[in-house]
Design a protein around this motif. Structure first.
Motif, PDB file in Angstrom:
ATOM      1  N   ASP A 124       0.805  -1.223   0.000  1.00 37.02           N
ATOM      2  CA  ASP A 124       0.000   0.000   0.000  1.00 37.02           C
ATOM      3  C   ASP A 124       0.841   1.277   0.000  1.00 37.02           C
ATOM      4  OD1 ASP A 124      -2.403   1.341  -0.119  1.00 37.02           O
ATOM      5  OD2 ASP A 124      -2.750   1.330   2.044  1.00 37.02           O
ATOM      6  N   VAL A 125       1.885   1.300  -0.859  1.00 43.86           N
ATOM      7  CA  VAL A 125       2.708   2.515  -0.975  1.00 43.86           C
ATOM      8  C   VAL A 125       2.932   2.887  -2.445  1.00 43.86           C
ATOM      9  CG1 VAL A 125       3.914   2.231   1.230  1.00 43.86           C
ATOM     10  CG2 VAL A 125       4.844   1.133  -0.821  1.00 43.86           C
ATOM     11  N   ASP A 126       1.949   2.582  -3.291  1.00 47.00           N
ATOM     12  CA  ASP A 126       2.150   2.807  -4.727  1.00 47.00           C
ATOM     13  C   ASP A 126       1.389   4.020  -5.248  1.00 47.00           C
ATOM     14  OD1 ASP A 126      -0.440   1.811  -4.594  1.00 47.00           O
ATOM     15  OD2 ASP A 126      -0.263   0.739  -6.500  1.00 47.00           O
ATOM     16  N   ASP A 127       1.039   4.949  -4.361  1.00 50.13           N
ATOM     17  CA  ASP A 127       0.188   6.066  -4.761  1.00 50.13           C
ATOM     18  C   ASP A 127       0.867   7.035  -5.727  1.00 50.13           C
ATOM     19  OD1 ASP A 127       1.335   6.043  -1.999  1.00 50.13           O
ATOM     20  OD2 ASP A 127       1.119   8.206  -2.185  1.00 50.13           O
ATOM     21  N   ASP A 128       2.215   7.053  -5.771  1.00 48.11           N
ATOM     22  CA  ASP A 128       2.914   8.007  -6.641  1.00 48.11           C
ATOM     23  C   ASP A 128       3.493   7.367  -7.894  1.00 48.11           C
ATOM     24  OD1 ASP A 128       2.440  10.217  -5.010  1.00 48.11           O
ATOM     25  OD2 ASP A 128       4.257   9.889  -3.818  1.00 48.11           O
ATOM     26  N   ARG A 129       3.197   6.115  -8.156  1.00 47.63           N
ATOM     27  CA  ARG A 129       3.922   5.412  -9.208  1.00 47.63           C
ATOM     28  C   ARG A 129       3.645   5.978 -10.603  1.00 47.63           C
ATOM     29  NH1 ARG A 129       3.914  -0.356  -9.305  1.00 47.63           N
ATOM     30  NH2 ARG A 129       4.884  -0.071 -11.322  1.00 47.63           N
ATOM     31  N   GLU A 130       2.536   6.683 -10.807  1.00 49.07           N
ATOM     32  CA  GLU A 130       2.221   7.245 -12.118  1.00 49.07           C
ATOM     33  C   GLU A 130       2.532   8.731 -12.212  1.00 49.07           C
ATOM     34  OE1 GLU A 130      -1.804   6.376 -13.102  1.00 49.07           O
ATOM     35  OE2 GLU A 130      -1.533   4.200 -13.005  1.00 49.07           O
ATOM     36  N   ASP A 131       3.032   9.337 -11.138  1.00 48.78           N
ATOM     37  CA  ASP A 131       3.288  10.774 -11.113  1.00 48.78           C
ATOM     38  C   ASP A 131       4.648  11.061 -11.738  1.00 48.78           C
ATOM     39  OD1 ASP A 131       3.713  13.435 -10.570  1.00 48.78           O
ATOM     40  OD2 ASP A 131       2.991  13.322  -8.499  1.00 48.78           O
ATOM     41  N   PRO A 132       4.701  11.760 -12.881  1.00 46.39           N
ATOM     42  CA  PRO A 132       5.990  12.014 -13.532  1.00 46.39           C
ATOM     43  C   PRO A 132       6.841  13.054 -12.811  1.00 46.39           C
ATOM     44  CG  PRO A 132       4.237  13.159 -14.698  1.00 46.39           C
ATOM     45  CD  PRO A 132       3.563  12.332 -13.636  1.00 46.39           C
ATOM     46  N   ASP A 133       6.248  13.765 -11.865  1.00 49.39           N
ATOM     47  CA  ASP A 133       6.965  14.858 -11.217  1.00 49.39           C
ATOM     48  C   ASP A 133       7.634  14.472  -9.900  1.00 49.39           C
ATOM     49  OD1 ASP A 133       6.213  16.689 -13.242  1.00 49.39           O
ATOM     50  OD2 ASP A 133       4.258  16.949 -12.296  1.00 49.39           O
ATOM     51  N   VAL A 134       7.331  13.280  -9.366  1.00 45.72           N
ATOM     52  CA  VAL A 134       7.914  12.907  -8.079  1.00 45.72           C
ATOM     53  C   VAL A 134       9.336  12.388  -8.275  1.00 45.72           C
ATOM     54  CG1 VAL A 134       5.664  12.321  -7.115  1.00 45.72           C
ATOM     55  CG2 VAL A 134       7.058  10.522  -8.167  1.00 45.72           C
ATOM     56  N   ASP A 135      10.108  12.457  -7.200  1.00 46.61           N
ATOM     57  CA  ASP A 135      11.404  11.794  -7.207  1.00 46.61           C
ATOM     58  C   ASP A 135      11.164  10.291  -7.073  1.00 46.61           C
ATOM     59  OD1 ASP A 135      14.148  11.653  -7.324  1.00 46.61           O
ATOM     60  OD2 ASP A 135      14.444  11.995  -5.176  1.00 46.61           O
ATOM     61  N   HIS A 136      12.024   9.494  -7.685  1.00 43.86           N
ATOM     62  CA  HIS A 136      11.878   8.038  -7.598  1.00 43.86           C
ATOM     63  C   HIS A 136      13.241   7.395  -7.820  1.00 43.86           C
ATOM     64  CE1 HIS A 136      11.944   8.152 -12.025  1.00 43.86           C
ATOM     65  NE2 HIS A 136      10.943   9.017 -11.972  1.00 43.86           N
ATOM     66  N   ILE A 149      10.269   0.696   2.735  1.00 44.97           N
ATOM     67  CA  ILE A 149      10.196   0.243   1.349  1.00 44.97           C
ATOM     68  C   ILE A 149      10.444   1.403   0.401  1.00 44.97           C
ATOM     69  CG2 ILE A 149       7.664   0.441   1.429  1.00 44.97           C
ATOM     70  CD1 ILE A 149       7.568  -1.747  -0.757  1.00 44.97           C
ATOM     71  N   ILE A 150      11.205   1.125  -0.644  1.00 43.82           N
ATOM     72  CA  ILE A 150      11.353   2.071  -1.750  1.00 43.82           C
ATOM     73  C   ILE A 150      10.389   1.619  -2.836  1.00 43.82           C
ATOM     74  CG2 ILE A 150      12.901   3.004  -3.502  1.00 43.82           C
ATOM     75  CD1 ILE A 150      15.206   2.550  -1.562  1.00 43.82           C
ATOM     76  N   PRO A 151       9.330   2.395  -3.086  1.00 45.07           N
ATOM     77  CA  PRO A 151       8.284   1.935  -4.010  1.00 45.07           C
ATOM     78  C   PRO A 151       8.751   1.920  -5.460  1.00 45.07           C
ATOM     79  CG  PRO A 151       7.501   3.694  -2.551  1.00 45.07           C
ATOM     80  CD  PRO A 151       8.985   3.668  -2.441  1.00 45.07           C
ATOM     81  N   ALA A 152       8.040   1.153  -6.256  1.00 45.79           N
ATOM     82  CA  ALA A 152       8.257   1.151  -7.699  1.00 45.79           C
ATOM     83  C   ALA A 152       7.639   2.400  -8.312  1.00 45.79           C
ATOM     84  CB  ALA A 152       7.638  -0.094  -8.320  1.00 45.79           C
ATOM     85  N   HIS A 153       8.157   2.770  -9.486  1.00 42.15           N
ATOM     86  CA  HIS A 153       7.588   3.855 -10.278  1.00 42.15           C
ATOM     87  C   HIS A 153       7.491   3.365 -11.711  1.00 42.15           C
ATOM     88  CE1 HIS A 153       7.313   7.744 -12.379  1.00 42.15           C
ATOM     89  NE2 HIS A 153       6.790   8.188 -11.254  1.00 42.15           N
ATOM     90  N   ASN A 154       6.539   3.905 -12.453  1.00 42.57           N
ATOM     91  CA  ASN A 154       6.353   3.469 -13.832  1.00 42.57           C
ATOM     92  C   ASN A 154       7.593   3.687 -14.699  1.00 42.57           C
ATOM     93  OD1 ASN A 154       3.800   2.625 -13.257  1.00 42.57           O
ATOM     94  ND2 ASN A 154       2.735   4.265 -14.342  1.00 42.57           N
ATOM     95  N   ALA A 155       8.487   4.557 -14.268  1.00 44.55           N
ATOM     96  CA  ALA A 155       9.725   4.780 -15.016  1.00 44.55           C
ATOM     97  C   ALA A 155      10.583   3.523 -15.085  1.00 44.55           C
ATOM     98  CB  ALA A 155      10.523   5.924 -14.378  1.00 44.55           C
ATOM     99  N   LEU A 156      10.335   2.558 -14.201  1.00 46.04           N
ATOM    100  CA  LEU A 156      11.094   1.303 -14.247  1.00 46.04           C
ATOM    101  C   LEU A 156      10.925   0.575 -15.574  1.00 46.04           C
ATOM    102  CD1 LEU A 156      10.436  -0.102 -10.661  1.00 46.04           C
ATOM    103  CD2 LEU A 156      12.695   0.398 -11.640  1.00 46.04           C
ATOM    104  N   SER A 157       9.801   0.792 -16.246  1.00 48.99           N
ATOM    105  CA  SER A 157       9.573   0.095 -17.517  1.00 48.99           C
ATOM    106  C   SER A 157      10.578   0.526 -18.578  1.00 48.99           C
ATOM    107  CB  SER A 157       8.145   0.349 -18.021  1.00 48.99           C
ATOM    108  OG  SER A 157       7.931   1.733 -18.248  1.00 48.99           O
ATOM    109  N   GLY A 158      11.185   1.689 -18.412  1.00 51.07           N
ATOM    110  CA  GLY A 158      12.186   2.168 -19.371  1.00 51.07           C
ATOM    111  C   GLY A 158      13.594   2.153 -18.820  1.00 51.07           C
ATOM    112  N   LEU A 159      13.823   1.396 -17.733  1.00 50.08           N
ATOM    113  CA  LEU A 159      15.120   1.444 -17.055  1.00 50.08           C
ATOM    114  C   LEU A 159      16.271   1.019 -17.960  1.00 50.08           C
ATOM    115  CD1 LEU A 159      16.668   1.903 -14.415  1.00 50.08           C
ATOM    116  CD2 LEU A 159      16.199  -0.482 -13.804  1.00 50.08           C
ATOM    117  N   ASP A 160      16.084  -0.017 -18.754  1.00 51.74           N
ATOM    118  CA  ASP A 160      17.167  -0.480 -19.624  1.00 51.74           C
ATOM    119  C   ASP A 160      17.637   0.630 -20.557  1.00 51.74           C
ATOM    120  OD1 ASP A 160      15.542  -2.948 -18.822  1.00 51.74           O
ATOM    121  OD2 ASP A 160      17.303  -3.862 -19.742  1.00 51.74           O
ATOM    122  N   ASP A 161      16.696   1.269 -21.243  1.00 54.46           N
ATOM    123  CA  ASP A 161      17.059   2.323 -22.190  1.00 54.46           C
ATOM    124  C   ASP A 161      17.693   3.517 -21.481  1.00 54.46           C
ATOM    125  OD1 ASP A 161      16.148   0.850 -24.321  1.00 54.46           O
ATOM    126  OD2 ASP A 161      14.170   1.805 -24.371  1.00 54.46           O
TER     127      ASP A 161
END
Length: 280
Positions: A50-62, A88-100
């Motif tokens: 229950d700590v994924d509330d910011d995972r879609e926010d492009p403006d937060v630090d992650h 916990i360090i939550p996931a962020h949607n930016a992880l989907s592009g981590l390789d690139d």
């Protein structure tokens, strides 16, 4: 410090459920626990706890920003603490592009005559943060697919806990562990990778087929401390209420069946066995 990644090649063995359950068990053993969610899927450890509330926010630090040297704040500010004492360090949607993203930074560094290893960035960031002085246990829940997230998880921890189903697919994934470990070590430039435990999960001993596969799993060259039975109501309830199975039975169950208490005792036993590897 004890550090490990929960990972298995085969899909469906309950990787994230095991990660959250072990994090809670370690915390209940009065250890300081940091969990790191490197899985870009929405149904990830961040969701479960229950700590994924910011995972879609492009403006937060992650975390990804810190891995590519573009932080918006301190590393410590990334850490969220659950109501039951797990950091916990939550996931962020930016992880989907981590390789690139890491490959781009590595290319720029190379063009400038600088060193940048995209597979060891997490380890470097954690060392700079002083994680070994702050925590007793670090658990990383990476993506199931190979790539920068998995490589960074393994390079940072050096150890695996491997959930596996008592099925033909699960058996093959465990048989292939030696090859998997060798491939990861080669990919990471010779870092030694150890397997702390193989964890048969979703076990139904009433099934003759499963009993056969369980016997096969017990004969692998890695520790198999416990077998976690099928407990749909327990683990599905934890996901529904977005908490560990311990909190689910304590806060959302009026009556706790003995079989669920026994399952939690098995998770405690598994956590204690893993802790003994690091003399905790």
């Amino acid at each position: 410090m004890l550090a490990y990644s929960v990972y298995g090649e085969a899909g469906g063995p309950g990787k994230t459920t095991i990660s959250g359950s072990l994090a809670a068990a370690h915390a209940r053993h009065d250890l300081d626990v940091l969990a790191i969610d490197l899985d870009p899927q929405n149904a990830s450890l961040s969701y479960l706890l229950d700590v994924d509330d910011d995972r879609e926010d492009p403006d937060v630090d992650h975390l990804v920003r810190h891995l590519i040297d573009r932080p918006k704040g301190s590393f410590e500010d990334l850490i969220r603490t659950t109501d039951h004492g797990i950091d916990i360090i939550p996931a962020h949607n930016a992880l989907s592009g981590l390789d690139d993203l890491l490959d781009r930074v590595a290319k720029t560094a190379n063009d400038m005559g600088e060193d940048f290893d995209p597979t060891t960035r997490l380890r470097e960031v954690l060392v700079e943060f002083g994680v070994a002085d702050r925590y007793d246990v670090v658990i990383i829940d990476p993506s199931r697919t190979e790539g920068a997230g998995l490589y960074n998880a393994i390079a940072a921890t050096g150890s695996l806990v491997v959930p596996a189903e008592a099925t033909a697919k699960g058996k093959q994934s465990v048989i292939g562990l030696e090859q998997l470990v060798g491939g990861l070590e080669e990919e990471l430039g010779g870092i030694d990778v150890g397997v702390l435990a193989v964890v048969p999960n979703k076990v139904d001993k009433r099934s003759g087929t499963q009993r056969t596969y369980l016997q096969d799993l017990q004969e692998v060259a890695y520790p198999v401390p416990v077998e976690i039975p099928i407990r749909g109501a327990l683990f599905d309830g934890a996901w529904e209420h977005r908490c560990s199975p311990y909190e689910f039975v304590e806060e959302h169950r009026e009556r706790v069946p003995d079989r669920e208490r026994e399952t939690l005792e098995l998770i405690d036993e598994l956590a204690a066995t893993i802790e003994a590897e690091a003399d905790l």
